[in-house]
Motif scaffolding. Structure first.
Motif, PDB file in Angstrom:
ATOM      1  N   TRP A 155      -2.852  -5.937  -8.879  1.00 17.78           N
ATOM      2  CA  TRP A 155      -3.669  -4.797  -8.558  1.00 17.78           C
ATOM      3  C   TRP A 155      -4.888  -5.300  -7.891  1.00 17.78           C
ATOM      4  CZ3 TRP A 155      -3.444  -0.484  -6.133  1.00 17.78           C
ATOM      5  CH2 TRP A 155      -4.635   0.368  -5.813  1.00 17.78           C
TER       6      TRP A 155
ATOM      7  N   SER B 229      -9.814   5.410 -13.187  1.00 19.11           N
ATOM      8  CA  SER B 229      -9.774   6.523 -11.923  1.00 19.11           C
ATOM      9  C   SER B 229     -10.694   7.448 -12.315  1.00 19.11           C
ATOM     10  CB  SER B 229      -8.256   6.884 -11.573  1.00 19.11           C
ATOM     11  OG  SER B 229      -7.430   5.825 -11.470  1.00 19.11           O
TER      12      SER B 229
ATOM     13  N   TYR C  55      -0.174   7.080  -4.319  1.00 17.54           N
ATOM     14  CA  TYR C  55      -0.054   6.837  -5.806  1.00 17.54           C
ATOM     15  C   TYR C  55       1.156   7.737  -6.464  1.00 17.54           C
ATOM     16  CZ  TYR C  55      -0.602   7.107 -10.992  1.00 17.54           C
ATOM     17  OH  TYR C  55      -0.366   7.064 -12.014  1.00 17.54           O
TER      18      TYR C  55
ATOM     19  N   ARG D  19       0.806  -1.138   0.087  1.00 17.64           N
ATOM     20  CA  ARG D  19      -0.082   0.028   0.089  1.00 17.64           C
ATOM     21  C   ARG D  19       0.961   1.361   0.042  1.00 17.64           C
ATOM     22  NH1 ARG D  19      -2.971  -3.205   3.648  1.00 17.64           N
ATOM     23  NH2 ARG D  19      -5.097  -3.576   2.962  1.00 17.64           N
TER      24      ARG D  19
ATOM     25  N   ASP E 163      -8.437  -4.015  -6.874  1.00 20.01           N
ATOM     26  CA  ASP E 163      -8.913  -2.663  -7.009  1.00 20.01           C
ATOM     27  C   ASP E 163      -9.814  -2.460  -5.711  1.00 20.01           C
ATOM     28  OD1 ASP E 163      -9.702  -0.459  -8.527  1.00 20.01           O
ATOM     29  OD2 ASP E 163     -11.661  -1.204  -8.490  1.00 20.01           O
ATOM     30  N   ASP E 164     -10.670  -3.437  -5.278  1.00 17.51           N
ATOM     31  CA  ASP E 164     -11.476  -3.203  -3.992  1.00 17.51           C
ATOM     32  C   ASP E 164     -11.060  -2.977  -2.713  1.00 17.51           C
ATOM     33  OD1 ASP E 164     -10.786  -5.686  -3.997  1.00 17.51           O
ATOM     34  OD2 ASP E 164     -12.584  -6.618  -3.117  1.00 17.51           O
TER      35      ASP E 164
ATOM     36  N   ARG F 100      -7.665  -1.612  -2.721  1.00 13.98           N
ATOM     37  CA  ARG F 100      -6.635  -0.512  -2.955  1.00 13.98           C
ATOM     38  C   ARG F 100      -5.500  -0.849  -2.820  1.00 13.98           C
ATOM     39  NH1 ARG F 100      -8.724   2.257  -6.950  1.00 13.98           N
ATOM     40  NH2 ARG F 100      -7.400   3.807  -6.240  1.00 13.98           N
TER      41      ARG F 100
END
Length: 304
Positions: free
Chosen positions: A120, A282, A104, A101, A122-123, A125
C-alpha cells in the motif's frame, strides 16, 4: 566431489562465515567466481568463506542474486501480461509494477493482501503489485474487481434504494443504533481484560468496564454472536484504540480457537491488528483534516 573442493579442516577455528546454496551448477559457479577463496566443508555441509567481513560480503552477494532473480521474474511477468492482459478500470500496468486503485472495501483489501509483495502506497492512495506476482494477481482479480464494483458510490446508493422500506433496511438501522451504544456482551464469569486490545465479533476494541447490567440472549444472538444456553452475559462498555496503542500491541501467535469465538472475545492475531491499525490511521487522518478545516475557518480574513 566433482568440481567442488572438499575441506576437512576445523573451519570453526578460522575467521569467516558459512552459507548454503541451491544445488545448481550456475549458482555455484557464480559463487566461486565471487568468492575464489571459498571452500566446501563436509563437516559443516556448507560453503566456508574466510575473512573478518565474510558474513557481510555473503549477505550482500545473496541480496544481489535475489534482486537479479526478482528482476528476471518481473520481466517474465511483464511478458505474460503483454500476452494476456488484465483489462480493468481499476488496474494500470505502470513501468515498474501494477497499480491498483479501487473504492475502499474490506473484501478488496483482504484479497489484495493475499498477493505476494503487494504494498500500500499511502501518499498515492493505491496498491502496487510487482509483475512477478502476476499469477496470484490474475487468480484473485475477479474477486477484487467484483468487490470494487460493489463498493462504487452508485452501487451503494442503488442497494440502499433497493431495500428502502423493507425489513432489511430496518435490520440495518437497528445494527447501526446498537453499534452506537458502544456496548458488548461478555460472560459474567469470564470477562475480558480492561484497557488492552481485545478481538471481538465487531473488531478489536478496548474494554473500559461494566456496570453489571444483564444482556438478554436474543439481543446477543441478533447483533453479536450466538448466545450459549445456560450462560449469563453482562454488557461491557468499549472504546476504539488509538494508532499508538494498536501499534504497540503484541499479536497472538495463533488465530482464535472456536471456543474463544464462542466465548465472544480473544487476543487478536497479527492480521486482525493490521486491519485495526489501518482503520485507526484513517480515523487519525480524518481527525487531522477536520482540525485543519476548523483552523482555516477560524482564521481572520486577510491573513495568509
Amino acid at each position: 566431489m566433482n568440481e567442488e573442493t572438499s575441506d576437512q579442516s576445523p573451519t570453526s577455528a578460522r575467521m569467516g562465515a558459512t552459507t548454503d546454496l541451491p544445488h545448481d551448477r550456475i549458482t555455484v559457479a557464480r559463487f566461486r567466481k565471487a568468492f575464489p577463496r571459498a571452500r566446501w566443508s563436509d563437516r559443516l555441509n556448507a560453503w566456508f568463506v574466510p575473512g573478518r567481513t565474510a558474513e557481510k560480503r555473503i549477505s550482500r552477494w545473496l541480496a544481489e542474486m535475489e534482486a537479479q532473480a526478482d528482476a528476471f521474474a518481473d520481466e517474465k511477468g511483464r511478458d505474460a501480461f503483454a500476452f494476456e492482459p488484465i483489462k480493468s478500470r481499476y488496474l494500470e500496468a505502470a513501468p515498474t509494477a501494477f497499480q491498483i486503485r479501487t473504492p475502499y472495501s474490506r473484501a478488496t483489501v483482504d484479497e489484495i493482501r493475499e498477493i505476494p509483495y503487494a504494498r500500500w502506497v499511502d501518499d498515492r492512495r493505491l496498491w502496487t503489485v510487482p509483475y512477478r506476482s502476476i499469477d496470484e494477481l490474475r487468480q484473485r482479480w475477479p474477486a477484487i474487481e467484483a468487490a470494487a464494483e460493489r463498493s462504487e458510490p452508485e452501487a451503494r446508493r442503488a442497494r440502499r434504494e433497493a431495500i428502502k422500506g423493507t425489513q432489511e433496511e430496518e435490520a440495518s438501522k437497528a445494527r447501526a443504533r446498537e453499534r452506537r451504544r458502544k456496548r458488548y456482551p461478555v460472560h459474567a464469569n469470564d470477562p475480558p481484560p480492561l484497557d488492552r486490545a481485545v478481538g471481538t465479533h465487531i473488531g478489536i476494541v478496548f474494554f473500559t468496564g461494566t456496570d453489571g447490567e444483564l444482556a438478554d440472549p436474543p439481543t446477543v444472538t441478533e447483533f453479536y454472536f450466538p448466545a450459549a444456553e445456560s450462560e449469563d452475559y453482562v454488557w461491557a462498555s468499549w472504546r476504539s484504540g488509538s494508532l499508538e496503542e494498536l501499534a504497540t500491541t503484541w499479536p497472538a501467535r495463533t488465530p482464535p480457537t472456536q471456543s474463544e469465538r464462542d466465548r465472544g472475545w480473544w487476543m487478536p492475531d497479527l492480521e486482525e491488528l493490521r486491519i485495526a491499525r489501518r482503520d485507526a490511521k484513517s480515523r487519525q487522518r480524518a481527525q487531522k483534516r477536520k482540525q485543519r478545516g476548523n483552523a482555516s475557518s477560524e482564521r481572520p480574513a486577510g491573513n495568509p
